[in-house]
Motif scaffolding. Sequence first.
Motif, mmCIF file in Angstrom:
data_model
loop_
_atom_site.group_PDB
_atom_site.id
_atom_site.type_symbol
_atom_site.label_atom_id
_atom_site.label_comp_id
_atom_site.label_asym_id
_atom_site.label_seq_id
_atom_site.Cartn_x
_atom_site.Cartn_y
_atom_site.Cartn_z
ATOM 1 N N UNK A 11 0.566 27.236 30.229
ATOM 2 C CA UNK A 11 0.877 26.223 31.236
ATOM 3 C C UNK A 11 -0.104 25.054 31.175
ATOM 4 N N UNK A 12 -1.386 25.358 31.002
ATOM 5 C CA UNK A 12 -2.405 24.312 30.907
ATOM 6 C C UNK A 12 -2.191 23.438 29.680
ATOM 7 N N UNK A 17 -0.461 18.346 27.106
ATOM 8 C CA UNK A 17 0.436 17.717 26.131
ATOM 9 C C UNK A 17 1.327 16.684 26.819
ATOM 10 N N UNK A 18 1.772 16.979 28.051
ATOM 11 C CA UNK A 18 2.600 16.042 28.805
ATOM 12 C C UNK A 18 1.827 14.769 29.159
ATOM 13 N N UNK A 24 -5.765 19.108 17.753
ATOM 14 C CA UNK A 24 -5.450 20.307 16.976
ATOM 15 C C UNK A 24 -5.843 21.571 17.722
ATOM 16 N N UNK A 25 -6.981 21.559 18.394
ATOM 17 C CA UNK A 25 -7.426 22.722 19.161
ATOM 18 C C UNK A 25 -6.424 23.044 20.276
ATOM 19 N N UNK A 26 -5.901 22.015 20.914
ATOM 20 C CA UNK A 26 -4.894 22.197 21.964
ATOM 21 C C UNK A 26 -3.625 22.830 21.391
#
Length: 77
Positions: A11-12, A17-18, A24-26
């Motif tokens: 969810x985080x 992203x939104x 890349x880590x995300x």
Amino acid sequence: MFVKDYQGAFDDVRKLAAMGVEDAFLFWNGGVAAMNIKRFKEAEEYFTRLIEHDTAEIKYHLRRSIVRDSMGKYAEG
């Protein structure tokens, strides 16, 4: 104590992203979290974005193949 909150992590990652975060880590964390909660389509998308970011990184291809295998996409794996 370490708690594996994959749904919370997923969810985080989606929230970041939104907001337009491109990291890349995300994407890696999003893909792994999605795999663990069996959200395979989203995991495939995150790992594909990682591959677009760095085509030489083998672990991105491997994880996407694992996800595609879980989805029954054997020819694409």
